[in-house]
Scaffold this motif. Sequence first.
Motif, short mmCIF file in Angstrom:
data_model
loop_
_atom_site.label_atom_id
_atom_site.label_comp_id
_atom_site.label_asym_id
_atom_site.label_seq_id
_atom_site.Cartn_x
_atom_site.Cartn_y
_atom_site.Cartn_z
N ASN A 274 36.22 49.30 39.71
CA ASN A 274 35.83 47.88 39.81
C ASN A 274 34.85 47.68 38.72
O ASN A 274 34.92 46.55 37.80
N LYS B 289 29.40 45.23 49.02
CA LYS B 289 29.90 43.90 48.07
C LYS B 289 28.97 42.86 48.63
O LYS B 289 29.08 41.81 47.78
N GLU C 51 40.13 41.93 45.69
CA GLU C 51 38.57 42.23 45.61
C GLU C 51 37.86 41.74 44.52
O GLU C 51 36.83 41.10 44.31
N ASN C 52 38.95 41.43 43.28
CA ASN C 52 38.37 41.26 42.17
C ASN C 52 37.93 39.48 42.31
O ASN C 52 37.18 38.94 41.19
N ALA D 205 43.27 45.19 45.39
CA ALA D 205 42.20 45.20 44.14
C ALA D 205 42.09 43.83 43.45
O ALA D 205 40.96 43.53 43.11
N LYS E 175 35.54 45.50 35.22
CA LYS E 175 34.66 44.40 34.69
C LYS E 175 34.29 44.73 33.17
O LYS E 175 34.03 43.67 32.52
N GLU F 263 30.13 42.47 42.31
CA GLU F 263 29.57 43.54 42.74
C GLU F 263 28.16 43.50 42.55
O GLU F 263 27.65 43.37 41.33
#
Length: 482
Positions: free
Chosen positions: A409, A370, A450-451, A447, A413, A456
């Motif tokens: 992800n 990441k 994470e977003n 998650a 996205k 990314e």
Amino acid sequence: MGYPWKNLSPKDGFLVKQNALLSDIDQKILTFLYQPLIGTAAYSLYMTLWTEIEEEKYWSEGILHSELLTVLNIGIPELYQARIKLEAIGLLKTYVQTDTTKLTIYELQAPQTSEVFFKDDLLSLLLLERVGERKFKNLRKRFIVEKIDKQKFQEITKSFLDVFQFDAELLKREKELLKEPVSYIGKTANSNPKVDPKTFDLKFFYSGLNQQYINRSSITKEIEETILVLHTLYGLDELTMQQFILNASDIETGTIDEKKLKKLVYDDYHNKNQQNISLKDVVEKDIQIDVNQQKTRENDLMKKGLTKEDIAVIEVSEQISPYDFMNSIKEQKGGFVTKPEEWTLEEIVKKANLPTAVINILIHYILVVKNNPTLDQKLAYKIANDWAQEKVVAPEEAIQKVKKMYLENAEKKQQQENRNKTYTQNRSKGNYNNQTTIRKETLPDWAKAENNQMEEKPMSEEEKQAFMERLKRIQNFGKEGE
């Protein structure tokens, strides 16, 4: 299977201590007499440790094993192998600090004098086997000094009292000062390699000789040690050794000629065998087994779809602590470990009950995959919780989890980008009333977190290569050095 070198890390520190200053003749003895026995790696290790001590000093500065590995251009298993060879031959003593800080002391021992070396059965016979009879004689000749013919010369050397006078009363008064328990530099008692085979029954051996003409008192402690050495090197049993003793003895006096005994055994062995005896290194086999196991595991991991980069990360993750792993990544990126990151990592280690390697994969995901500048506490806690609940116990499982997260992800996205594009297109057409309601995907908490992190961003080839080089240096696949 446990391998002793697994307990040694390139980041562990060590000190070198010497008890005696090496002379030119000591270096020649090490080069010509010891090196054929211990090999080039062990010889290089001894000389490198010795040069770490500055002139007129007897302790080195603190050094990391990674520096030693770089200089010697070897790995941890080969370093361990070289070290124990020096220990076995009497050139090194190793001490490990027992408290929480990992520190090793390597105490260099001076080599034997040439006279002691050639009189020692084990050392001299090993050298003879390694270099052959012709080379052995040449080496021995290098260290032979012609004696003074005292029949032709008269000694006129003066004694101490012929030259000096001193106050005996002063000596008595200073007696206590002279007895202070201090350690001085200089030649210390050397330790010879010893053999004490439990496979040779001395009691049975002597009982057989009692029936012969051998004078039991002629088998001195030195000859008994020679018998054990010959048994160890040439595999002679008790009955065979009895016969050699008889052949090397004087039938009238019952005394034993030690030189003749060794010559008889040596000649008999080489008349029956075309090659010299070879010492089996007990570590060499283990190193090869370890290498084979590693190759097998690499093949298994590749069959599971993991890349060489994945496998390199896994192998490093299994070898060092999470803090060292995180610190190494930060150093490679030009950053540093913050106190909050230390606290976060400590909390995960204590509470998540995850293997060290799995925690390292978590760190790698956040900081490398990441490309986050720090180990985000909220994200780290949620991933650690998820993996703990799903019983992730192997780094390859963690890598697969990471790949799955990455793909999910990326897909989410793309879906979001498509929805945004559709919304923009509909808005531009004025179709507000007919616009289909866009349903928001329900995601797990970790998650969602994470977003909210930065986008990314896969590493570039240059970044990937730099990180792989760092991993190799940590793991000591390659050799550390700028």
